[in-house]
Design a protein around this motif. Sequence first.
Motif, PDB file in Angstrom:
ATOM      1  N   LEU A 102     -17.535 -17.876  59.796  1.00 50.69           N
ATOM      2  CA  LEU A 102     -16.076 -17.974  59.779  1.00 50.69           C
ATOM      3  C   LEU A 102     -15.550 -19.391  59.920  1.00 50.69           C
ATOM      4  O   LEU A 102     -14.365 -19.594  60.126  1.00 50.69           O
ATOM      5  N   SER A 103     -16.419 -20.386  59.840  1.00 56.06           N
ATOM      6  CA  SER A 103     -15.891 -21.741  59.865  1.00 56.06           C
ATOM      7  C   SER A 103     -15.302 -22.072  58.496  1.00 56.06           C
ATOM      8  O   SER A 103     -14.559 -23.019  58.346  1.00 56.06           O
ATOM      9  N   HIS A 104     -15.645 -21.259  57.486  1.00 51.02           N
ATOM     10  CA  HIS A 104     -15.048 -21.430  56.165  1.00 51.02           C
ATOM     11  C   HIS A 104     -14.216 -20.202  55.847  1.00 51.02           C
ATOM     12  O   HIS A 104     -14.732 -19.098  55.839  1.00 51.02           O
ATOM     13  N   ALA A 161     -17.629 -38.347  46.912  1.00 48.84           N
ATOM     14  CA  ALA A 161     -16.937 -37.124  47.333  1.00 48.84           C
ATOM     15  C   ALA A 161     -16.641 -37.312  48.812  1.00 48.84           C
ATOM     16  O   ALA A 161     -17.482 -37.832  49.538  1.00 48.84           O
ATOM     17  N   SER A 162     -15.467 -36.881  49.259  1.00 49.86           N
ATOM     18  CA  SER A 162     -15.082 -37.311  50.595  1.00 49.86           C
ATOM     19  C   SER A 162     -15.638 -36.460  51.732  1.00 49.86           C
ATOM     20  O   SER A 162     -15.516 -36.817  52.868  1.00 49.86           O
ATOM     21  N   ASP A 163     -16.216 -35.328  51.453  1.00 50.94           N
ATOM     22  CA  ASP A 163     -16.820 -34.562  52.554  1.00 50.94           C
ATOM     23  C   ASP A 163     -18.212 -34.104  52.177  1.00 50.94           C
ATOM     24  O   ASP A 163     -18.412 -33.108  51.519  1.00 50.94           O
ATOM     25  N   LEU A 164     -19.185 -34.874  52.637  1.00 55.69           N
ATOM     26  CA  LEU A 164     -20.547 -34.635  52.172  1.00 55.69           C
ATOM     27  C   LEU A 164     -21.287 -33.597  52.960  1.00 55.69           C
ATOM     28  O   LEU A 164     -22.219 -32.992  52.484  1.00 55.69           O
ATOM     29  N   THR A 165     -20.892 -33.466  54.239  1.00 55.90           N
ATOM     30  CA  THR A 165     -21.659 -32.564  55.082  1.00 55.90           C
ATOM     31  C   THR A 165     -21.116 -31.147  54.961  1.00 55.90           C
ATOM     32  O   THR A 165     -21.655 -30.217  55.513  1.00 55.90           O
ATOM     33  N   GLY A 166     -20.023 -31.003  54.221  1.00 56.60           N
ATOM     34  CA  GLY A 166     -19.433 -29.682  54.075  1.00 56.60           C
ATOM     35  C   GLY A 166     -20.347 -28.751  53.309  1.00 56.60           C
ATOM     36  O   GLY A 166     -21.078 -29.170  52.420  1.00 56.60           O
ATOM     37  N   SER A 167     -20.292 -27.487  53.644  1.00 57.90           N
ATOM     38  CA  SER A 167     -21.165 -26.555  52.925  1.00 57.90           C
ATOM     39  C   SER A 167     -20.348 -25.406  52.349  1.00 57.90           C
ATOM     40  O   SER A 167     -20.788 -24.274  52.316  1.00 57.90           O
ATOM     41  N   PHE A 168     -19.111 -25.721  51.951  1.00 57.99           N
ATOM     42  CA  PHE A 168     -18.256 -24.708  51.332  1.00 57.99           C
ATOM     43  C   PHE A 168     -18.022 -25.200  49.911  1.00 57.99           C
ATOM     44  O   PHE A 168     -17.226 -26.100  49.676  1.00 57.99           O
ATOM     45  N   ARG A 169     -18.781 -24.649  48.966  1.00 61.28           N
ATOM     46  CA  ARG A 169     -18.736 -25.173  47.610  1.00 61.28           C
ATOM     47  C   ARG A 169     -18.857 -24.087  46.554  1.00 61.28           C
ATOM     48  O   ARG A 169     -19.420 -23.028  46.800  1.00 61.28           O
ATOM     49  N   LEU A 170     -18.353 -24.429  45.380  1.00 62.47           N
ATOM     50  CA  LEU A 170     -18.470 -23.568  44.206  1.00 62.47           C
ATOM     51  C   LEU A 170     -19.254 -24.357  43.157  1.00 62.47           C
ATOM     52  O   LEU A 170     -18.921 -25.504  42.879  1.00 62.47           O
ATOM     53  N   ILE A 210      -9.520 -28.158  52.662  1.00 57.56           N
ATOM     54  CA  ILE A 210      -9.635 -26.912  53.429  1.00 57.56           C
ATOM     55  C   ILE A 210      -9.507 -27.241  54.900  1.00 57.56           C
ATOM     56  O   ILE A 210      -9.822 -28.337  55.335  1.00 57.56           O
ATOM     57  N   SER A 211      -9.050 -26.269  55.667  1.00 57.02           N
ATOM     58  CA  SER A 211      -9.144 -26.461  57.107  1.00 57.02           C
ATOM     59  C   SER A 211     -10.431 -25.767  57.513  1.00 57.02           C
ATOM     60  O   SER A 211     -10.793 -24.730  56.994  1.00 57.02           O
ATOM     61  N   PHE A 212     -11.120 -26.398  58.431  1.00 58.47           N
ATOM     62  CA  PHE A 212     -12.445 -25.944  58.811  1.00 58.47           C
ATOM     63  C   PHE A 212     -12.321 -25.448  60.242  1.00 58.47           C
ATOM     64  O   PHE A 212     -11.997 -26.212  61.136  1.00 58.47           O
ATOM     65  N   VAL A 213     -12.488 -24.158  60.457  1.00 60.34           N
ATOM     66  CA  VAL A 213     -12.324 -23.585  61.785  1.00 60.34           C
ATOM     67  C   VAL A 213     -13.684 -23.575  62.466  1.00 60.34           C
ATOM     68  O   VAL A 213     -14.645 -23.069  61.893  1.00 60.34           O
ATOM     69  N   ASP A 214     -13.765 -24.107  63.656  1.00 61.92           N
ATOM     70  CA  ASP A 214     -15.062 -24.108  64.300  1.00 61.92           C
ATOM     71  C   ASP A 214     -15.496 -22.670  64.556  1.00 61.92           C
ATOM     72  O   ASP A 214     -14.667 -21.787  64.752  1.00 61.92           O
ATOM     73  N   ARG A 215     -16.791 -22.480  64.544  1.00 63.02           N
ATOM     74  CA  ARG A 215     -17.364 -21.140  64.638  1.00 63.02           C
ATOM     75  C   ARG A 215     -16.637 -20.241  65.638  1.00 63.02           C
ATOM     76  O   ARG A 215     -16.458 -20.581  66.789  1.00 63.02           O
ATOM     77  N   VAL A 216     -16.244 -19.094  65.165  1.00 68.62           N
ATOM     78  CA  VAL A 216     -15.458 -18.189  65.990  1.00 68.62           C
ATOM     79  C   VAL A 216     -16.302 -17.640  67.133  1.00 68.62           C
ATOM     80  O   VAL A 216     -15.916 -17.648  68.286  1.00 68.62           O
ATOM     81  N   TYR A 217     -17.453 -17.166  66.788  1.00 66.64           N
ATOM     82  CA  TYR A 217     -18.370 -16.668  67.817  1.00 66.64           C
ATOM     83  C   TYR A 217     -19.647 -17.472  67.683  1.00 66.64           C
ATOM     84  O   TYR A 217     -19.906 -18.062  66.654  1.00 66.64           O
ATOM     85  N   GLY A 218     -20.456 -17.422  68.694  1.00 67.53           N
ATOM     86  CA  GLY A 218     -21.771 -18.056  68.554  1.00 67.53           C
ATOM     87  C   GLY A 218     -21.685 -19.546  68.820  1.00 67.53           C
ATOM     88  O   GLY A 218     -20.622 -20.132  68.854  1.00 67.53           O
TER      89      GLY A 218
END
Length: 241
Positions: A102-104, A161-170, A210-218
């Motif tokens: 849920l961070s993405h 690309a301005s966010d390299l560590t992101g893992s939300f991609r198409l 995108i806004s990146f929400v820190d992990r909801v649980y865990g």
Amino acid sequence: AAAREDKYSVLLPTYNERENLPLIVWLLVKYFNESGYNYEIIIIDDGSPDGTLEVAEQLQKIYGSNKILLRPREKKLGLGTAYIHGMKHASGNFVIIMDADLSHHPKFIPEFIEKQKEGDYDLVSGTRYRGNGGVYGWDLRRKLISRGANFLSQVLLRPGASDLTGSFRLYKKHVLESLVERCVSKGYVFQMEMIVRARQLNYTVGEVPISFVDRVYGESKLGGNEIVSFVKGLLTLFATT
């Protein structure tokens, strides 16, 4: 009409995401149904001891096995191989990779798809550092580390690309396949290497804030030792590109 024939395969690697999985799947189904795009969700569980797979099986009963595919593995084998494994089973011509924690937020997926169509991009990356992308729920230390990681990699690798560590991609599926074949890194560095290699191969990259929400649980998975391995991986990448 051609657009309607596109199919989007979402790869969800999971490890101990029992609480998050029902919510993320529900959100994915909701946003795909609302936007009318054809999709499938491929859950790749790496032998989670918390019963994630059992939850996934329940979700498959609810949403149907044509929409939810379960491709579990025996043990924790890492992200890179999870994507390779998931792609073998993907029937879409586009692949979306995201975290199951849920961070993405799936609400951005229609924007990713629109962005891709707009420039026929080879890949679209969610970025937290451009436009109205933001990071919520991160303490200062994590922000510094993430910005630092991004800054380091921008300087060392200049990938554009301005966010390299992101893992939300198409990705276009064939693009992701060709990138994954070339990538040697594991873990977080893997995400960066994908973008760096994409640049080397002259693939086009679109960005969506995108806004990146820190992990909801865990617990957050970016621990001190991972930061060290991240920097090491970065230097290796720098030396080999």
